[in-house]
Design a protein around this motif. Structure first.
Motif, short mmCIF file in Angstrom:
data_model
loop_
_atom_site.label_atom_id
_atom_site.label_comp_id
_atom_site.label_asym_id
_atom_site.label_seq_id
_atom_site.Cartn_x
_atom_site.Cartn_y
_atom_site.Cartn_z
N LEU A 105 0.83 -1.20 0.00
CA LEU A 105 0.00 0.00 0.00
C LEU A 105 0.87 1.25 0.00
CD1 LEU A 105 -2.72 -1.12 2.55
CD2 LEU A 105 -3.15 -0.52 0.18
N ALA A 106 1.91 1.25 0.84
CA ALA A 106 2.81 2.40 0.92
C ALA A 106 3.54 2.62 -0.40
CB ALA A 106 3.81 2.20 2.06
N THR A 107 3.88 1.53 -1.09
CA THR A 107 4.56 1.65 -2.38
C THR A 107 3.68 2.41 -3.36
OG1 THR A 107 5.71 -0.45 -2.01
CG2 THR A 107 5.62 0.37 -4.27
N ALA A 108 2.40 2.03 -3.41
CA ALA A 108 1.48 2.70 -4.32
C ALA A 108 1.20 4.14 -3.88
CB ALA A 108 0.18 1.91 -4.42
N VAL A 109 1.08 4.37 -2.57
CA VAL A 109 0.87 5.73 -2.06
C VAL A 109 2.07 6.61 -2.37
CG1 VAL A 109 0.63 7.11 0.05
CG2 VAL A 109 -0.77 5.07 -0.26
N ALA A 110 3.28 6.07 -2.15
CA ALA A 110 4.50 6.83 -2.43
C ALA A 110 4.58 7.22 -3.90
CB ALA A 110 5.73 6.02 -2.03
N ASN A 111 4.15 6.31 -4.76
CA ASN A 111 4.14 6.61 -6.19
C ASN A 111 3.17 7.74 -6.51
OD1 ASN A 111 2.68 5.79 -9.06
ND2 ASN A 111 4.91 5.56 -9.09
N GLN A 112 2.01 7.73 -5.87
CA GLN A 112 1.01 8.77 -6.09
C GLN A 112 1.50 10.13 -5.60
OE1 GLN A 112 -2.20 8.77 -7.45
NE2 GLN A 112 -1.77 6.72 -8.24
N LEU A 113 2.20 10.14 -4.47
CA LEU A 113 2.62 11.39 -3.86
C LEU A 113 4.04 11.78 -4.24
CD1 LEU A 113 1.15 10.86 -0.27
CD2 LEU A 113 0.19 12.22 -2.14
N ASP A 114 4.71 10.92 -5.04
CA ASP A 114 6.07 11.19 -5.51
C ASP A 114 7.03 11.38 -4.34
OD1 ASP A 114 8.08 11.52 -7.37
OD2 ASP A 114 7.78 13.69 -7.55
N THR A 115 7.02 10.40 -3.41
CA THR A 115 7.93 10.42 -2.27
C THR A 115 8.84 9.20 -2.32
OG1 THR A 115 6.59 9.09 -0.74
CG2 THR A 115 6.08 11.46 -0.88
N ASP A 116 9.89 9.23 -1.50
CA ASP A 116 10.71 8.04 -1.29
C ASP A 116 9.91 7.03 -0.46
OD1 ASP A 116 12.76 9.21 -2.65
OD2 ASP A 116 13.89 9.81 -0.86
N LEU A 117 10.43 5.80 -0.39
CA LEU A 117 9.72 4.72 0.30
C LEU A 117 10.60 4.09 1.36
CD1 LEU A 117 7.28 2.71 0.44
CD2 LEU A 117 8.53 1.31 -1.23
N GLY A 118 10.04 3.93 2.56
CA GLY A 118 10.69 3.19 3.64
C GLY A 118 9.74 2.15 4.18
N THR A 119 10.27 1.15 4.89
CA THR A 119 9.41 0.16 5.52
C THR A 119 9.86 -0.10 6.96
OG1 THR A 119 10.70 -1.80 4.83
CG2 THR A 119 9.00 -1.00 3.30
N TYR A 120 8.89 -0.43 7.79
CA TYR A 120 9.15 -0.73 9.20
C TYR A 120 8.51 -2.06 9.57
CZ TYR A 120 9.20 -0.40 14.28
OH TYR A 120 9.39 -0.66 15.61
N ALA A 121 9.30 -2.97 10.15
CA ALA A 121 8.80 -4.26 10.63
C ALA A 121 8.53 -4.15 12.12
CB ALA A 121 9.83 -5.36 10.36
N PRO A 122 7.27 -4.23 12.55
CA PRO A 122 6.94 -4.03 13.96
C PRO A 122 7.32 -5.21 14.84
CG PRO A 122 4.98 -4.62 12.73
CD PRO A 122 6.08 -4.47 11.71
N ALA A 123 7.35 -4.95 16.13
CA ALA A 123 7.75 -5.97 17.10
C ALA A 123 6.81 -7.17 17.11
CB ALA A 123 7.81 -5.34 18.50
N LYS A 124 5.55 -6.97 16.74
CA LYS A 124 4.59 -8.07 16.83
C LYS A 124 4.95 -9.25 15.94
CE LYS A 124 1.24 -6.38 13.39
NZ LYS A 124 -0.15 -5.92 13.19
N HIS A 125 5.78 -9.02 14.92
CA HIS A 125 6.16 -10.13 14.05
C HIS A 125 6.99 -11.17 14.80
CE1 HIS A 125 5.56 -7.70 10.08
NE2 HIS A 125 4.43 -7.96 10.71
N GLN A 126 7.59 -10.77 15.92
CA GLN A 126 8.38 -11.71 16.72
C GLN A 126 7.60 -12.24 17.92
OE1 GLN A 126 12.46 -10.18 17.52
NE2 GLN A 126 11.80 -8.36 16.40
N TRP A 127 6.40 -11.73 18.11
CA TRP A 127 5.66 -12.01 19.34
C TRP A 127 4.99 -13.38 19.32
CZ3 TRP A 127 0.44 -12.83 20.43
CH2 TRP A 127 0.08 -12.72 21.78
#
Length: 211
Positions: A105-127
């Motif tokens: 979703l962020a990839t498509a939003v970034a494309n629409q807004l012409d911004t760079d893209l970053g990603t964050y993996a939250p702690a819950k993935h290890q929980w």
């Protein structure tokens, strides 16, 4: 997915594949407590399931796979999300997606807004069990860094607000500042989290009727 039995079967399948309960919660768009209940029920542990039921509140499952499995529909949804963020101005040049589902979703939003893209993996993935504060999240080095920048935060669902709050805190620890957050569905109906505006395409409001 049409009913709870389908969710229980899906949770059991994901558990067999080695996903943590936090990852299962992310995949099924439910709270960690609900994910634990589904996994325990799928394992045939009725006692544990009954305990989880007695200590947790009701949850709402959101299935947005009709959008996610079609790139055109996903792009349309992201366009609407980007439109919600556009009112924040033109100074933001970074969009951060909360993994896993928030990243496309962020990839498509970034494309629409012409911004760079970053990603964050939250702690819950290890929980799995216990205090989630014992775990930590992190930003992917394969994408743009925060570097003291203002940014947008994109995810698919807000269930309790814990993951979005964690993401906001992590960005601020890197010197950045979230300008706004946007999601497909907000189960809590937040206007803001930690002084950051929250936008959603759909708000879910539970109506408890007294007989």
């Amino acid at each position: 997915m049409k009913n709870v039995d389908d969710l229980i079967d899906s949770a059991a399948e994901l558990a067999e594949r080695g996903l943590s309960k936090g990852e299962i919660a992310d995949e099924l768009n439910v709270s960690r407590e609900t994910a634990s209940w589904l996994v325990e029920r799928g394992g045939g542990n009725d006692t544990a399931a009954e305990t989880a039921t007695s200590t947790s509140t009701a949850d709402i499952h959101v299935d947005w796979s009709a959008l996610g499995r079609d790139s055109t529909r996903l792009r349309y949804a992201a366009s609407a999300m980007a439109d919600l963020l556009a009112k924040e101005g033109d100074e933001v040049d970074l969009t951060v997606g909360v993994e896993k589902a928030g990243a496309p979703l962020a990839t498509a939003v970034a494309n629409q807004l012409d911004t760079d893209l970053g990603t964050y993996a939250p702690a819950k993935h290890q929980w799995e069990e216990g205090d989630i504060d014992e775990h930590g999240g992190g930003f992917s080095r394969n994408f743009a860094g925060i570097r003291d920048r203002d940014c947008y935060v994109v995810d698919d669902i807000i269930t309790s607000g814990t993951t979005m709050r964690e993401s906001i805190h992590a960005i601020r620890e890197q010197g950045g500042e979230p300008a706004a957050c946007v999601v497909l569905v907000d189960k809590m109906g937040y206007d803001e989290i930690d002084d950051v505006p929250v936008y959603s395409l759909v708000d879910v409001v539970r109506v408890d009727r007294e007989e």
